[in-house]
Design a protein around this motif. Structure first.
Motif, PDB file in Angstrom:
ATOM      1  N   SER A 114       4.765   2.420   8.824  1.00 15.98           N
ATOM      2  CA  SER A 114       5.010   0.975   8.846  1.00 15.98           C
ATOM      3  C   SER A 114       4.012   0.246   7.966  1.00 15.98           C
ATOM      4  N   LEU A 115       4.461  -0.877   7.456  1.00 16.69           N
ATOM      5  CA  LEU A 115       3.597  -1.802   6.736  1.00 16.69           C
ATOM      6  C   LEU A 115       4.031  -3.225   7.083  1.00 16.69           C
ATOM      7  N   ARG A 116       3.091  -4.137   6.983  1.00 10.55           N
ATOM      8  CA  ARG A 116       3.405  -5.552   7.181  1.00 10.55           C
ATOM      9  C   ARG A 116       2.954  -6.319   5.946  1.00 10.55           C
ATOM     10  N   LEU A 117       3.901  -6.963   5.310  1.00  9.58           N
ATOM     11  CA  LEU A 117       3.610  -7.781   4.143  1.00  9.58           C
ATOM     12  C   LEU A 117       3.458  -9.235   4.558  1.00  9.58           C
ATOM     13  N   SER A 118       2.545  -9.907   3.893  1.00 10.16           N
ATOM     14  CA  SER A 118       2.335 -11.334   4.128  1.00 10.16           C
ATOM     15  C   SER A 118       2.412 -12.080   2.815  1.00 10.16           C
TER      16      SER A 118
ATOM     17  N   GLY B 262       0.817  -1.193   0.000  1.00  4.44           N
ATOM     18  CA  GLY B 262       0.000   0.000   0.000  1.00  4.44           C
ATOM     19  C   GLY B 262       0.850   1.242   0.000  1.00  4.44           C
ATOM     20  N   SER B 263       0.223   2.360   0.314  1.00  2.02           N
ATOM     21  CA  SER B 263       0.900   3.653   0.350  1.00  2.02           C
ATOM     22  C   SER B 263       0.994   4.145   1.779  1.00  2.02           C
ATOM     23  N   VAL B 264       2.139   4.704   2.115  1.00  5.70           N
ATOM     24  CA  VAL B 264       2.362   5.178   3.473  1.00  5.70           C
ATOM     25  C   VAL B 264       3.332   6.353   3.421  1.00  5.70           C
TER      26      VAL B 264
ATOM     27  N   MET C 271       7.811  -3.952   8.165  1.00  5.01           N
ATOM     28  CA  MET C 271       8.636  -2.848   7.691  1.00  5.01           C
ATOM     29  C   MET C 271       8.324  -1.601   8.501  1.00  5.01           C
ATOM     30  N   ASN C 272       9.312  -1.117   9.220  1.00  7.85           N
ATOM     31  CA  ASN C 272       9.164   0.068  10.051  1.00  7.85           C
ATOM     32  C   ASN C 272      10.076   1.184   9.557  1.00  7.85           C
TER      33      ASN C 272
END
Length: 115
Positions: A17-21, A10-12, A82-83
């Protein structure tokens, strides 16, 4: 047929932070090594993080201390926390899993970090 499906892109904004699975289509697929790569236009796919048997991990220098790779107990899914994201973390992130002599790839998920 081995299929890997990524989610969580996504966009941030920078600093977020984002978490990929990434999960295999079935738990019968147990991968000895799983990894995350990213690719930007005009560039080769580069390794971001890898997790092997016994939980041994390695990271690209640019993400050390900010990203964390983990996997489930069945060795059929891998995650990337991801931070402190930066604009140069932007790209398409692909997961891979090594199974029966070759790497298998997901379709990729877009990560966009704005300044």
């Amino acid at each position: 047929q081995v299929q890997l499906v990524e989610s969580g892109g996504g966009s941030v904004q920078a600093g977020g932070s984002l978490r990929l699975s990434c999960a295999a289509s079935s738990n019968i697929f147990s991968f000895s090594t799983m990894a995350w790569y990213r690719q930007t236009p005009g560039n080769q796919r580069e390794l971001v993080a890898r997790i092997a048997g016994g939980g041994i991990t390695n990271y690209a220098d640019s993400v050390k201390g900010r990203f964390n790779i983990s996997r489930n107990k069945a060795y059929s899914a891998v995650y990337l926390q991801m931070n402190s994201l930066r604009p140069n973390d932007t790209g398409v992130y692909y997961c891979s899993g090594y199974y029966r002599g070759r790497d298998h790839w997901g379709q990729g998920t877009q990560v966009t970090v704005s300044s």
